[in-house]
Design an enzyme around this catalytic site. Structure first.
Site, PDB file in Angstrom:
ATOM      1  N   LYS A 188     131.426 -19.411   4.831  1.00 33.64           N
ATOM      2  CA  LYS A 188     132.250 -19.522   6.157  1.00 33.64           C
ATOM      3  C   LYS A 188     132.588 -18.096   6.340  1.00 33.64           C
ATOM      4  CE  LYS A 188     135.448 -22.234   4.898  1.00 33.64           C
ATOM      5  NZ  LYS A 188     135.197 -22.792   3.724  1.00 33.64           N
ATOM      6  N   ARG A 195     130.011 -15.674  -7.573  1.00 34.27           N
ATOM      7  CA  ARG A 195     130.651 -14.838  -6.466  1.00 34.27           C
ATOM      8  C   ARG A 195     131.309 -13.634  -7.105  1.00 34.27           C
ATOM      9  NH1 ARG A 195     133.515 -17.329  -1.358  1.00 34.27           N
ATOM     10  NH2 ARG A 195     135.023 -17.814  -2.893  1.00 34.27           N
ATOM     11  N   ARG A 204     143.253 -27.071   7.413  1.00 34.53           N
ATOM     12  CA  ARG A 204     142.690 -27.146   6.137  1.00 34.53           C
ATOM     13  C   ARG A 204     142.916 -28.986   6.072  1.00 34.53           C
ATOM     14  NH1 ARG A 204     140.919 -24.431   1.565  1.00 34.53           N
ATOM     15  NH2 ARG A 204     141.940 -22.421   2.069  1.00 34.53           N
ATOM     16  N   ARG A 230     139.949 -27.001  -6.316  1.00 30.24           N
ATOM     17  CA  ARG A 230     139.816 -26.669  -4.793  1.00 30.24           C
ATOM     18  C   ARG A 230     138.774 -27.494  -3.891  1.00 30.24           C
ATOM     19  NH1 ARG A 230     137.778 -20.872  -5.373  1.00 30.24           N
ATOM     20  NH2 ARG A 230     137.380 -20.732  -3.205  1.00 30.24           N
ATOM     21  N   ARG A 257     137.283 -13.054  -8.046  1.00 24.50           N
ATOM     22  CA  ARG A 257     138.365 -13.701  -7.672  1.00 24.50           C
ATOM     23  C   ARG A 257     138.919 -14.653  -8.805  1.00 24.50           C
ATOM     24  NH1 ARG A 257     137.696 -15.876  -1.825  1.00 24.50           N
ATOM     25  NH2 ARG A 257     138.538 -17.653  -3.076  1.00 24.50           N
TER      26      ARG A 257
END
Ligand SMILES: [Zn+2]
Length: 232
Positions: A30, A144, A105, A188, A177
């Site tokens: 996204k 990531r 969300r 998540r 992160r």
């Protein structure tokens, strides 16, 4: 002064502005797509995740409230996120359209956004769902890395820097992160599944939903999205 209430060009208000809502699980790309579309149309991209992390870094009152929630991989409560989003969308740079990444969300947030969009009378909402193979998602997320200085995003599996864990552009050590840990990711993804199914139904029923395949390379996904956004 509330900038959203200013109408310097009343005639321009009749033209509807794109309110693009990017949906899709964490790791669907996204952020990357948001960048590309933002450049193409010259409208701001608004990432609620980035806004929240920035609030934590800046140690604002909101930031301190959400810090411990985010570190445990839980989602930040709706009223806090909605307040943050409304504040941001009321800025003058959103008047000609915007891209929302990570919001809404769930149904509560979607209804809040609907109400706000209707009150503004100038936005054309479009919910874009980026679908990705679940096996790809885990690799994308655990691999990531981000440069803390220039915000460039890398992936150690798909888009690694030339030197391990070092930004190609400015030599800064890359960071993972805190909420990209595997335990936080599982939480998540589970929460995403449970919360967005009704959301997808909601936008499908309203006729605002478009689907795009998020498995291919980012540029191919961008082309597919732009194809959907072109007036037919
Ligand atoms: Zn960098």
């Amino acid at each position: 002064m509330d900038a959203a209430l200013r109408h310097d060009q009343p005639h321009a208000a009749s033209r509807r502005a794109l309110a693009l809502l990017l949906l899709g699980p964490p790791g669907a790309g996204k952020g990357t797509q948001s960048h590309a579309i933002s450049r193409k149309f010259g409208i701001p991209e608004i990432s609620t995740g980035e806004m929240l992390r920035e609030a934590v870094r800046a140690k604002t009152e909101l930031g301190n409230q959400v810090k411990s929630i985010m570190e445990s991989g839980e989602l930040v409560p709706d009223p806090l996120v909605c307040a943050l989003v409304e504040q941001r969308l009321s800025q003058p740079d959103c008047a000609q359209g915007f891209i929302l990444d990570g919001f809404p969300r769930n149904l509560e947030q979607a209804r809040f956004l609907d109400q706000w969009l209707r009150s503004q009378c100038r936005f054309e909402p479009l919910a874009l769902n980026i679908q990705v193979d679940p096996n790809l998602l885990i690799k994308r997320l655990t691999g990531r890395r981000m440069c803390p200085r220039c915000r460039t995003i890398y992936n150690i599996y798909f888009n690694s820097p030339q030197k391990d864990e070092i930004c190609d552009k400015d030599g800064s050590p890359l960071a993972q992160r805190r909420d990209d840990s595997e335990a936080a990711i599982r939480t998540r993804l589970q929460e995403y599944e449970a919360q967005t199914k009704p959301l997808l139904d909601y936008y499908r029923d309203s006729g605002f939903l478009r689907e795009v395949d998020g498995d291919p390379d980012p540029p191919a996904v961008t082309s597919a999205i732009l194809g959907l956004l072109e007036p037919s």
